[in-house]
Every structure is written in C-alpha cells, then in structure tokens.
Design a protein around this motif. Structure first.
Motif, mmCIF file in Angstrom:
data_model
loop_
_atom_site.group_PDB
_atom_site.id
_atom_site.type_symbol
_atom_site.label_atom_id
_atom_site.label_comp_id
_atom_site.label_asym_id
_atom_site.label_seq_id
_atom_site.Cartn_x
_atom_site.Cartn_y
_atom_site.Cartn_z
ATOM 1 N N ASP A 12 92.950 74.964 68.782
ATOM 2 C CA ASP A 12 92.867 73.816 69.717
ATOM 3 C C ASP A 12 91.712 73.908 70.697
ATOM 4 N N PHE A 13 91.406 73.037 71.347
ATOM 5 C CA PHE A 13 90.281 73.248 72.430
ATOM 6 C C PHE A 13 90.408 71.883 73.143
ATOM 7 N N GLU A 14 89.996 72.113 74.329
ATOM 8 C CA GLU A 14 89.808 71.049 75.237
ATOM 9 C C GLU A 14 88.360 71.258 75.840
ATOM 10 N N LEU A 15 87.436 70.101 75.593
ATOM 11 C CA LEU A 15 85.774 70.059 76.115
ATOM 12 C C LEU A 15 85.751 68.800 76.498
ATOM 13 N N PRO A 16 84.598 68.864 77.372
ATOM 14 C CA PRO A 16 84.048 67.611 77.920
ATOM 15 C C PRO A 16 83.427 66.869 76.669
ATOM 16 N N ALA A 17 83.352 65.589 76.750
ATOM 17 C CA ALA A 17 82.659 64.898 75.913
ATOM 18 C C ALA A 17 81.922 63.561 76.497
ATOM 19 N N ASP A 18 81.035 62.902 75.658
ATOM 20 C CA ASP A 18 80.162 61.988 75.979
ATOM 21 C C ASP A 18 80.985 61.067 76.993
ATOM 22 N N GLY A 19 80.350 60.220 77.884
ATOM 23 C CA GLY A 19 80.988 59.318 78.659
ATOM 24 C C GLY A 19 82.010 59.897 79.854
ATOM 25 N N GLY A 20 81.941 61.174 79.872
ATOM 26 C CA GLY A 20 82.484 61.659 81.180
ATOM 27 C C GLY A 20 83.941 62.072 80.911
#
Length: 156
Positions: A12-20
């Motif tokens: 699992d991961f939680e990361l920032p993506a494009d579009g904020g």
C-alpha cells in the motif's frame, strides 16, 4: 530487499498525484489497478508509454481498471508533463522513493559504464482484491500498454 511476487498483496502507499490530489492504493480495492513505474517525466520512452496508456484509457475504464503511473518526479512536474502531452492517466509522485523501493523497482542501473540508482521500468497488474496478478519487469515500451490491457481484461 525483497520484491513483491505475483499472488502477494500489493504494498500500500499514499502519495501526492497530479492535480493536487493524493492517491491511496488500498482505497482502490474493488477495482483493477494498473500500476506502472517509469524513470522520468518527459523523456522519450516514458512519454511514449504514458501516451499509449492514455490512448487505451477508455478501454481500461470499460473494465473498471484504473491506470496509475509512478516516478520519483514531483507532482508539479507531473502536472506539466500531463499538460504538455495531453495525458489522461493519473501520475503519482514518490519523491522519497518508499513505494518504488517497496515494489523493488528502485535499482542500480548502469549507463555508459556509470552506475547509478534509478527506476526499472515495470508494471504491476493488481486485481480487485489488492493482490498482484501480473508483473512485467524491464518493460519494453512498444506494445506494452496493449499487453497490459489484454491481461487486465482476463481479470475483469
């Protein structure tokens, strides 16, 4: 460093993506996820791969599959990359390389005799239960998105 294998639960991961926005893999349970790792925004192979996945995105969406690209570039770089090439896939930024390492794709590479750490172009097909159904390592870009789509259709 152990690498996840086919049949194991996808890290699992939680990361920032494009579009904020931020993407958490475990929140996509119930969907098929195509997670592709690429070295760098706006380089020839990475651009071709992103364009290929974008072109096939309606077909992935038709089988309820989500396509996510991940590189160590920042979310701001991803925004520019997407705008420049009119990309529709979601791009996540792993600047700390924790997810890249968890998937075993942050590896020692060598170019012109010089060794350095970088992303091995790889794709993980994750089924709707969160298990890794298929892994492609050392991906050759040509025809790859089509291969992944075919494999994803078998899961749908």
């Amino acid at each position: 460093m152990s690498q996840p294998a086919e049949g194991s639960i996808a890290p699992d991961f939680e990361l920032p993506a494009d579009g904020g926005v931020s993407i958490k893999l475990s929140q996509l349970k119930g969907k098929i996820v195509v997670l592709y790792f690429y070295p760098k925004d706006d380089t020839s192979g990475c651009t071709t791969e992103a364009i290929d996945f974008t072109r096939l995105l309606p077909e992935f969406e038709a089988i309820d599959a989500t396509v996510i690209g991940m590189s160590p570039d920042s979310a701001a770089k991803h925004d520019k990359f997407k705008a420049k090439h009119d990309l529709a896939v979601t791009l996540v930024a792993d600047e700390d390389r924790n997810a890249l390492e968890a998937y075993g794709v942050w590896v020692e590479k060598s170019m012109y005799g010089r060794k350095y750490m970088g992303v091995e172009r790889s794709t993980f097909l994750i089924d709707s239960t969160g298990k890794i159904a298929r892994i492609w390592r050392k991906v050759k870009v040509k025809g790859h998105a089509e291969d992944v789509l075919e494999a994803a259709r078998e899961l749908a």
